[in-house]
Motif scaffolding. Sequence first.
Motif, short mmCIF file in Angstrom:
data_model
loop_
_atom_site.label_atom_id
_atom_site.label_comp_id
_atom_site.label_asym_id
_atom_site.label_seq_id
_atom_site.Cartn_x
_atom_site.Cartn_y
_atom_site.Cartn_z
N GLY A 1 -3.56 46.39 15.22
CA GLY A 1 -3.13 47.27 16.31
C GLY A 1 -4.02 48.46 16.59
N MET A 2 -5.13 48.59 15.87
CA MET A 2 -6.03 49.74 16.05
C MET A 2 -7.40 49.28 16.55
N PHE A 3 -7.93 50.03 17.51
CA PHE A 3 -9.30 49.84 17.98
C PHE A 3 -10.17 50.96 17.45
N LEU A 4 -11.40 50.64 17.14
CA LEU A 4 -12.46 51.62 16.93
C LEU A 4 -13.65 51.09 17.70
N GLN A 5 -14.20 51.93 18.56
CA GLN A 5 -15.34 51.49 19.34
C GLN A 5 -16.44 52.55 19.30
N ILE A 6 -17.66 52.06 19.22
CA ILE A 6 -18.86 52.89 19.30
C ILE A 6 -19.51 52.55 20.64
N LEU A 7 -19.80 53.57 21.43
CA LEU A 7 -20.47 53.38 22.71
C LEU A 7 -21.70 54.28 22.74
N GLU A 8 -22.81 53.76 23.28
CA GLU A 8 -24.00 54.57 23.42
C GLU A 8 -24.69 54.24 24.74
N GLY A 9 -25.25 55.27 25.34
CA GLY A 9 -25.91 55.11 26.63
C GLY A 9 -26.19 56.48 27.22
N PHE A 10 -26.53 56.50 28.50
CA PHE A 10 -26.83 57.77 29.13
C PHE A 10 -25.56 58.55 29.42
N ASP A 11 -25.68 59.85 29.27
CA ASP A 11 -24.58 60.81 29.29
C ASP A 11 -23.54 60.55 30.39
N GLU A 12 -23.96 60.59 31.64
CA GLU A 12 -23.02 60.47 32.75
C GLU A 12 -22.36 59.08 32.78
N ILE A 13 -23.09 58.07 32.40
CA ILE A 13 -22.52 56.71 32.39
C ILE A 13 -21.47 56.60 31.30
N ILE A 14 -21.76 57.12 30.11
CA ILE A 14 -20.78 57.10 29.02
C ILE A 14 -19.53 57.88 29.42
N ASP A 15 -19.72 59.06 30.01
CA ASP A 15 -18.56 59.86 30.42
C ASP A 15 -17.67 59.11 31.40
N GLY A 16 -18.28 58.43 32.37
CA GLY A 16 -17.50 57.64 33.32
C GLY A 16 -16.78 56.47 32.67
N LEU A 17 -17.48 55.79 31.77
CA LEU A 17 -16.87 54.65 31.07
C LEU A 17 -15.71 55.11 30.18
N VAL A 18 -15.90 56.22 29.47
CA VAL A 18 -14.84 56.74 28.61
C VAL A 18 -13.61 57.11 29.44
N ALA A 19 -13.82 57.69 30.61
CA ALA A 19 -12.69 58.02 31.49
C ALA A 19 -11.92 56.76 31.88
N THR A 20 -12.65 55.70 32.20
CA THR A 20 -12.02 54.42 32.56
C THR A 20 -11.28 53.81 31.37
N ILE A 21 -11.95 53.76 30.22
CA ILE A 21 -11.34 53.17 29.02
C ILE A 21 -10.10 53.93 28.61
N SER A 22 -10.14 55.24 28.67
CA SER A 22 -8.99 56.03 28.22
C SER A 22 -7.75 55.81 29.08
N GLU A 23 -7.94 55.34 30.31
CA GLU A 23 -6.81 55.06 31.21
C GLU A 23 -6.30 53.62 31.12
N ASP A 24 -6.96 52.78 30.35
CA ASP A 24 -6.57 51.37 30.22
C ASP A 24 -5.19 51.28 29.57
N ASN A 25 -4.27 50.57 30.20
CA ASN A 25 -2.89 50.50 29.70
C ASN A 25 -2.70 49.56 28.51
#
Length: 144
Positions: free
Chosen positions: A56-80
């Motif tokens: 039941g637990m996720f751990l994810q490592i993401l790496e990339g350019f700053d603005e792209i990571i920020d946008g992706l994190v915003a999307t992922i954090s809203e995933d239901n």
Amino acid sequence: MVLIKSKKKEIEMKFIIYTSKATENMTSKDISDILLKARRNNQSMGITGALFYNDGMFLQILEGFDEIIDGLVATISEDNRHNDFKILFEGAKDNSDFTDWSMGEIPIDSIELAPSILSNINKDKIDLATAQKIIDEAKAICSN
């Protein structure tokens, strides 16, 4: 530090490690579907990283350019499909640790080789040394 100059500003490479709790029990097909979509999307955005799921637990490592990571994190954090989203660590990078994986999978049957992942998955924050241990362990056992 990897910097690319654009007309607007310099773009910095960064990474995050986050955890979250699945809202429903995930099957191996569910995880495979997440990985397939992540690999397709991440490749086009220049994102690399690794995903771990267990009990039941996720751990994810993401790496990339700053603005792209920020946008992706915003999307992922809203995933239901998950909640209790926590960024354990966020920092700048000189280069990618996961160049071979748009999204690698940390296999559950190899997790005993990654004690830092298991011991930190329920924490609120971690330090740089712990983040690097998690990355090193993930790189050692990641599969594509």
